[in-house]
Design a protein around this motif. Sequence first.
Motif, mmCIF file in Angstrom:
data_model
loop_
_atom_site.group_PDB
_atom_site.id
_atom_site.type_symbol
_atom_site.label_atom_id
_atom_site.label_comp_id
_atom_site.label_asym_id
_atom_site.label_seq_id
_atom_site.Cartn_x
_atom_site.Cartn_y
_atom_site.Cartn_z
ATOM 1 N N ARG A 64 0.662 -0.981 -0.034
ATOM 2 C CA ARG A 64 -0.271 -0.142 -0.247
ATOM 3 C C ARG A 64 0.831 1.531 -0.249
ATOM 4 O O ARG A 64 1.147 2.110 -0.618
ATOM 5 N N TYR A 65 1.921 1.874 1.124
ATOM 6 C CA TYR A 65 2.470 2.348 1.161
ATOM 7 C C TYR A 65 3.054 3.110 -0.313
ATOM 8 O O TYR A 65 3.511 3.885 -0.569
ATOM 9 N N SER A 66 4.908 1.819 -1.003
ATOM 10 C CA SER A 66 5.456 1.496 -1.756
ATOM 11 C C SER A 66 4.607 1.857 -3.404
ATOM 12 O O SER A 66 4.930 2.084 -4.044
ATOM 13 N N LYS A 67 3.107 1.154 -3.370
ATOM 14 C CA LYS A 67 1.926 1.793 -4.709
ATOM 15 C C LYS A 67 1.114 2.278 -4.107
ATOM 16 O O LYS A 67 0.993 3.295 -4.884
ATOM 17 N N GLU A 68 0.397 1.817 -3.630
ATOM 18 C CA GLU A 68 -1.286 2.931 -3.858
ATOM 19 C C GLU A 68 -0.763 3.784 -3.047
ATOM 20 O O GLU A 68 -1.352 4.956 -4.208
ATOM 21 N N ASP A 107 9.641 -11.631 -4.207
ATOM 22 C CA ASP A 107 10.159 -10.547 -3.666
ATOM 23 C C ASP A 107 10.832 -9.234 -4.740
ATOM 24 O O ASP A 107 10.229 -8.655 -5.902
ATOM 25 N N THR A 108 11.595 -9.872 -5.461
ATOM 26 C CA THR A 108 12.091 -9.395 -6.401
ATOM 27 C C THR A 108 12.284 -9.551 -7.491
ATOM 28 O O THR A 108 12.422 -8.493 -8.505
ATOM 29 N N LYS A 109 12.364 -10.755 -7.457
ATOM 30 C CA LYS A 109 11.353 -10.788 -9.429
ATOM 31 C C LYS A 109 9.481 -10.418 -9.798
ATOM 32 O O LYS A 109 10.173 -9.333 -10.208
ATOM 33 N N GLY A 115 7.894 -4.010 -13.128
ATOM 34 C CA GLY A 115 8.545 -2.507 -14.158
ATOM 35 C C GLY A 115 8.979 -1.497 -12.938
ATOM 36 O O GLY A 115 9.120 -0.112 -13.088
ATOM 37 N N GLU A 116 8.709 -2.114 -11.615
ATOM 38 C CA GLU A 116 8.903 -0.943 -10.381
ATOM 39 C C GLU A 116 10.127 -1.228 -10.305
ATOM 40 O O GLU A 116 10.394 0.425 -10.073
ATOM 41 N N ILE A 121 14.490 3.266 -10.770
ATOM 42 C CA ILE A 121 15.891 4.126 -10.987
ATOM 43 C C ILE A 121 15.724 4.899 -12.017
ATOM 44 O O ILE A 121 16.471 5.159 -12.080
ATOM 45 N N GLU A 122 15.052 4.498 -13.036
ATOM 46 C CA GLU A 122 14.680 5.930 -13.279
ATOM 47 C C GLU A 122 14.608 7.750 -12.696
ATOM 48 O O GLU A 122 14.867 7.973 -13.063
#
Length: 141
Positions: A64-68, A107-109, A115-116, A121-122
Amino acid sequence: MKTTIRTLLLTLLLALVATSTLTARPLSKKDYLRRYEKFITKVEADYKTCSDKEWERYNELHKRYSKEYYADYKSELTSGEMKLINDWKALFLYIKTKRGVTGFIDDTKEYVESGEMKTDIENTIEVIGKTAKKAIDDLEE
């Protein structure tokens, strides 16, 4: 006896308030940043002793914090705030690694395939570019 019941009820009420503070949708960018930082601090303190069920909840909250919630405030974030959020994401993944390699690999996969990782990185490159441009502009003045 009444004191014990009151103490128990007060403790339950405080636990409910603390839990709802972490899970409720942030009301502003400042609230989002404060809550995300508080969440990361809590995970960092609890990851060694929390149950698997609690860890699943931490994973859900981190999504939730990192995406939503991030999507809600992304347009308002400064370069420095974006870097801070990327640091928190990296710290969470590091803690996951310490908790268990299998979960980390999954999770890394997911992080790469979604694409996150590329976006992060961008964003980091953009922040570095803006910082370098500002430094050059400051030197030219």
